[in-house]
Design a protein around this motif. Structure first.
Motif, PDB file in Angstrom:
ATOM      1  N   ARG A  34      36.267  56.198  -6.219  1.00  0.00           N
ATOM      2  CA  ARG A  34      37.317  56.388  -5.197  1.00  0.00           C
ATOM      3  C   ARG A  34      37.781  55.045  -4.648  1.00  0.00           C
ATOM      4  NH1 ARG A  34      33.826  60.582  -3.778  1.00  0.00           N
ATOM      5  NH2 ARG A  34      33.000  59.392  -2.010  1.00  0.00           N
ATOM      6  N   LEU A  35      36.841  54.121  -4.423  1.00  0.00           N
ATOM      7  CA  LEU A  35      37.219  52.790  -3.941  1.00  0.00           C
ATOM      8  C   LEU A  35      38.116  52.074  -4.942  1.00  0.00           C
ATOM      9  CD1 LEU A  35      33.912  51.476  -2.356  1.00  0.00           C
ATOM     10  CD2 LEU A  35      36.122  51.690  -1.210  1.00  0.00           C
ATOM     11  N   LEU A  36      37.747  52.114  -6.224  1.00  0.00           N
ATOM     12  CA  LEU A  36      38.572  51.457  -7.245  1.00  0.00           C
ATOM     13  C   LEU A  36      39.943  52.111  -7.341  1.00  0.00           C
ATOM     14  CD1 LEU A  36      36.023  50.723 -10.116  1.00  0.00           C
ATOM     15  CD2 LEU A  36      37.005  49.117  -8.467  1.00  0.00           C
ATOM     16  N   ARG A  62      40.082  45.105  -0.312  1.00  0.00           N
ATOM     17  CA  ARG A  62      40.733  44.373  -1.404  1.00  0.00           C
ATOM     18  C   ARG A  62      40.362  45.009  -2.742  1.00  0.00           C
ATOM     19  NH1 ARG A  62      39.152  38.225   0.524  1.00  0.00           N
ATOM     20  NH2 ARG A  62      39.892  38.482   2.660  1.00  0.00           N
ATOM     21  N   PRO A  63      41.106  44.655  -3.815  1.00  0.00           N
ATOM     22  CA  PRO A  63      40.654  45.086  -5.141  1.00  0.00           C
ATOM     23  C   PRO A  63      39.216  44.617  -5.357  1.00  0.00           C
ATOM     24  CG  PRO A  63      42.860  44.188  -5.267  1.00  0.00           C
ATOM     25  CD  PRO A  63      42.353  43.896  -3.881  1.00  0.00           C
ATOM     26  N   ILE A  66      33.737  46.151 -10.500  1.00  0.00           N
ATOM     27  CA  ILE A  66      32.938  47.372 -10.566  1.00  0.00           C
ATOM     28  C   ILE A  66      31.649  47.191  -9.771  1.00  0.00           C
ATOM     29  CG2 ILE A  66      31.707  48.958 -12.094  1.00  0.00           C
ATOM     30  CD1 ILE A  66      33.849  48.250 -14.239  1.00  0.00           C
ATOM     31  N   VAL A  67      30.988  46.049  -9.914  1.00  0.00           N
ATOM     32  CA  VAL A  67      29.752  45.797  -9.174  1.00  0.00           C
ATOM     33  C   VAL A  67      30.027  45.784  -7.672  1.00  0.00           C
ATOM     34  CG1 VAL A  67      27.959  44.075  -8.706  1.00  0.00           C
ATOM     35  CG2 VAL A  67      28.535  44.665 -11.060  1.00  0.00           C
ATOM     36  N   ALA A  68      31.094  45.134  -7.258  1.00  0.00           N
ATOM     37  CA  ALA A  68      31.442  45.100  -5.832  1.00  0.00           C
ATOM     38  C   ALA A  68      31.732  46.507  -5.310  1.00  0.00           C
ATOM     39  CB  ALA A  68      32.637  44.183  -5.593  1.00  0.00           C
ATOM     40  N   ALA A  69      32.393  47.337  -6.118  1.00  0.00           N
ATOM     41  CA  ALA A  69      32.681  48.715  -5.705  1.00  0.00           C
ATOM     42  C   ALA A  69      31.386  49.511  -5.548  1.00  0.00           C
ATOM     43  CB  ALA A  69      33.606  49.386  -6.716  1.00  0.00           C
ATOM     44  N   LEU A  70      30.438  49.313  -6.449  1.00  0.00           N
ATOM     45  CA  LEU A  70      29.149  50.012  -6.339  1.00  0.00           C
ATOM     46  C   LEU A  70      28.394  49.570  -5.087  1.00  0.00           C
ATOM     47  CD1 LEU A  70      28.094  49.874 -10.088  1.00  0.00           C
ATOM     48  CD2 LEU A  70      28.677  51.943  -8.791  1.00  0.00           C
ATOM     49  N   MET A  71      28.379  48.259  -4.832  1.00  0.00           N
ATOM     50  CA  MET A  71      27.683  47.761  -3.639  1.00  0.00           C
ATOM     51  C   MET A  71      28.386  48.228  -2.368  1.00  0.00           C
ATOM     52  SD  MET A  71      26.166  44.019  -4.768  1.00  0.00           S
ATOM     53  CE  MET A  71      27.709  43.161  -4.710  1.00  0.00           C
TER      54      MET A  71
END
Length: 145
Positions: A34-36, A62-63, A66-71
């Motif tokens: 959802r974040l992505l 911000r965009p 994938i790792v940042a979205a998981l964290m």
């Protein structure tokens, strides 16, 4: 007046409080998807303008890689990891191939995170592809519970 919490990357609205965070790996995958979908896929680093030199928006808006979205899904901060985020990264790393090579299972967290981001950094990789991989990982993880 909206209530908010302070994080290392900015102010977080109350509706995104720790109480609303995912508590399982499949839920982390779905929240990251959802974040992505909302923010976009970033390639090359966790977030654009990592040191906030030109953009002053919260990093979580911000965009994201994938790792940042998981964290961010697990902790509310794309720079802050947790046990749950680490588990999600490890599961996803085992699913993805980069240059036709799978992840070696005995490597630690930094290598797994780099493997996941290497998959996301492939030229032409779209947010739709990343969201699809996260959704499939969530479905498979729920089946294996």
């Amino acid at each position: 007046m909206a209530t908010s919490l302070q994080t290392s990357s900015g102010v977080m609205p109350l509706h995104e409080s720790r109480l609303a965070r995912p508590t399982t790996v499949p839920a982390v995958f779905r929240a990251a998807a959802r974040l992505l979908s909302a923010n976009g896929l970033h390639q090359g680093d966790l977030v654009p303008d990592y040191r906030t030199r030109t953009s002053f928006s919260a990093h979580s808006t911000r965009p994201l890689s994938i790792v940042a979205a998981l964290m961010c899904a697990a902790t509310g901060d794309p720079h802050l990891s947790s046990r749950l985020a680490g588990e999600a990264i490890a599961v996803l790393a085992q699913r993805l191939e980069v240059d036709d090579e799978a992840m070696e299972s005995d490597l630690g967290h930094p290598w797994m995170a780099m493997h996941v981001d290497a998959w996301g950094d492939v030229e032409g990789r779209t947010v739709e592809a990343a969201v699809a991989v996260l959704a499939a990982a969530a479905d498979d993880s729920e089946v294996s519970l």
